[in-house]
Design a protein around this motif. Structure first.
Motif, PDB file in Angstrom:
ATOM      1  N   THR A   1      -2.397  -0.157 -23.051  1.00  0.00           N
ATOM      2  CA  THR A   1      -3.584   0.578 -22.641  1.00  0.00           C
ATOM      3  C   THR A   1      -4.686  -0.428 -22.418  1.00  0.00           C
ATOM      4  O   THR A   1      -4.952  -1.287 -23.255  1.00  0.00           O
ATOM      5  CB  THR A   1      -4.009   1.605 -23.712  1.00  0.00           C
ATOM      6  N   LYS A   2      -5.284  -0.329 -21.301  1.00  0.00           N
ATOM      7  CA  LYS A   2      -6.371  -1.229 -20.981  1.00  0.00           C
ATOM      8  C   LYS A   2      -7.684  -0.525 -21.292  1.00  0.00           C
ATOM      9  O   LYS A   2      -7.829   0.657 -21.052  1.00  0.00           O
ATOM     10  CB  LYS A   2      -6.331  -1.612 -19.510  1.00  0.00           C
ATOM     11  N   ALA A   3      -8.603  -1.310 -21.806  1.00  0.00           N
ATOM     12  CA  ALA A   3      -9.928  -0.759 -22.050  1.00  0.00           C
ATOM     13  C   ALA A   3     -10.602  -0.550 -20.712  1.00  0.00           C
ATOM     14  O   ALA A   3     -10.598  -1.430 -19.847  1.00  0.00           O
ATOM     15  CB  ALA A   3     -10.748  -1.700 -22.914  1.00  0.00           C
ATOM     16  N   THR A   4     -11.163   0.616 -20.595  1.00  0.00           N
ATOM     17  CA  THR A   4     -11.830   0.933 -19.344  1.00  0.00           C
ATOM     18  C   THR A   4     -13.338   0.863 -19.521  1.00  0.00           C
ATOM     19  O   THR A   4     -13.850   0.731 -20.640  1.00  0.00           O
ATOM     20  CB  THR A   4     -11.449   2.349 -18.876  1.00  0.00           C
ATOM     21  N   ARG A   5     -14.017   0.963 -18.423  1.00  0.00           N
ATOM     22  CA  ARG A   5     -15.477   0.939 -18.455  1.00  0.00           C
ATOM     23  C   ARG A   5     -16.010   2.147 -19.242  1.00  0.00           C
ATOM     24  O   ARG A   5     -17.001   2.061 -19.950  1.00  0.00           O
ATOM     25  CB  ARG A   5     -15.986   0.952 -17.016  1.00  0.00           C
ATOM     26  N   ARG A   6     -15.313   3.256 -19.119  1.00  0.00           N
ATOM     27  CA  ARG A   6     -15.710   4.472 -19.825  1.00  0.00           C
ATOM     28  C   ARG A   6     -15.625   4.266 -21.348  1.00  0.00           C
ATOM     29  O   ARG A   6     -16.511   4.710 -22.088  1.00  0.00           O
ATOM     30  CB  ARG A   6     -14.834   5.631 -19.401  1.00  0.00           C
ATOM     31  N   ASP A   7     -14.595   3.597 -21.843  1.00  0.00           N
ATOM     32  CA  ASP A   7     -14.474   3.310 -23.277  1.00  0.00           C
ATOM     33  C   ASP A   7     -15.658   2.470 -23.762  1.00  0.00           C
ATOM     34  O   ASP A   7     -16.220   2.713 -24.829  1.00  0.00           O
ATOM     35  CB  ASP A   7     -13.167   2.578 -23.575  1.00  0.00           C
ATOM     36  N   PHE A   8     -16.025   1.483 -22.986  1.00  0.00           N
ATOM     37  CA  PHE A   8     -17.168   0.650 -23.342  1.00  0.00           C
ATOM     38  C   PHE A   8     -18.447   1.478 -23.426  1.00  0.00           C
ATOM     39  O   PHE A   8     -19.251   1.315 -24.343  1.00  0.00           O
ATOM     40  CB  PHE A   8     -17.336  -0.488 -22.333  1.00  0.00           C
ATOM     41  N   LEU A   9     -18.650   2.385 -22.478  1.00  0.00           N
ATOM     42  CA  LEU A   9     -19.852   3.215 -22.473  1.00  0.00           C
ATOM     43  C   LEU A   9     -19.899   4.139 -23.707  1.00  0.00           C
ATOM     44  O   LEU A   9     -20.962   4.365 -24.287  1.00  0.00           O
ATOM     45  CB  LEU A   9     -19.950   4.027 -21.182  1.00  0.00           C
ATOM     46  N   TYR A  10     -18.748   4.681 -24.112  1.00  0.00           N
ATOM     47  CA  TYR A  10     -18.695   5.519 -25.310  1.00  0.00           C
ATOM     48  C   TYR A  10     -19.106   4.724 -26.555  1.00  0.00           C
ATOM     49  O   TYR A  10     -19.898   5.190 -27.393  1.00  0.00           O
ATOM     50  CB  TYR A  10     -17.292   6.099 -25.524  1.00  0.00           C
ATOM     51  N   ILE A  11     -18.573   3.543 -26.706  1.00  0.00           N
ATOM     52  CA  ILE A  11     -18.872   2.701 -27.872  1.00  0.00           C
ATOM     53  C   ILE A  11     -20.337   2.264 -27.861  1.00  0.00           C
ATOM     54  O   ILE A  11     -21.029   2.325 -28.881  1.00  0.00           O
ATOM     55  CB  ILE A  11     -17.920   1.491 -27.927  1.00  0.00           C
ATOM     56  N   ALA A  12     -20.842   1.853 -26.720  1.00  0.00           N
ATOM     57  CA  ALA A  12     -22.234   1.410 -26.624  1.00  0.00           C
ATOM     58  C   ALA A  12     -23.196   2.559 -26.900  1.00  0.00           C
ATOM     59  O   ALA A  12     -24.207   2.397 -27.593  1.00  0.00           O
ATOM     60  CB  ALA A  12     -22.494   0.810 -25.246  1.00  0.00           C
TER      61      ALA A  12
END
Length: 174
Positions: free
Chosen positions: A7-18
């Motif tokens: 599973t690759k980290a997506t831009r959406r995952d980064f936005l959720y964490i931030a």
């Protein structure tokens, strides 16, 4: 044969964490002042402990000072008062406590107690009553020269606050 899926980290995952991290920091920034305002203010902390100079208190006299909004008796006892307090049998006391337990070792001449009757909180009158200690005029409680209850409706001895001698003439209460 089994294959592992990546599973690759997506831009959406980064936005959720931030977004979650920014929200947690913002919540902590709002909560801290609300929690901090529950701490006591400087005027209360200043009364938490006081130092008192004992040198002007003559032998056989009592001064009343204020600590945490409570009156405190500081009594410079005479040798006769100390002897009388130590000679009292514990069986004669409603709230048995030795005189040695109510004063600091090496400073038996100094009796320091909160000046509130343990019955209803009145301030007793000094050098009065049948035992030449304190007498509460409200309901008739009588304390001896060590502040121990001897008769009347009070259930316990006058309270000894926490204190220590900083020097031979300076005491810190609290």
């Amino acid at each position: 044969m089994a294959t592992a899926s990546e599973t690759k980290a997506t831009r959406r995952d980064f936005l959720y964490i931030a977004t979650g991290a920014a929200g947690a920091v913002g919540l902590a920034g709002i909560a801290w002042p609300l929690i901090d305002q529950l701490n006591p203010d400087a005027s209360v902390l200043a009364l938490a402990s006081i130092q008192f100079d004992l040198s002007p208190v003559a032998e056989g006299s009592t001064v009343t000072i204020l600590w945490r909004g409570l009156p405190v008796f500081v009594r410079h006892r005479t040798p006769e008062e100390i002897e009388e307090a130590r000679a009292t049998p514990l069986a004669d006391l409603k709230d048995p406590e030795t005189d040695e337990d109510r004063v600091k070792e090496g400073h038996a001449e100094w009796l320091i107690m909160i000046a509130n009757c343990t019955h209803l909180g009145c301030v007793p009158v000094g050098e009065a009553g049948a035992f030449d200690g304190w007498f509460c005029p409200c309901h008739g409680s009588v304390y001896d020269t060590s502040g121990r209850i001897r008769s009347g409706p009070a259930p316990a001895n006058l309270v000894v606050p926490p204190y220590e001698f900083i020097s031979d003439t300076i005491v810190q209460i609290g």
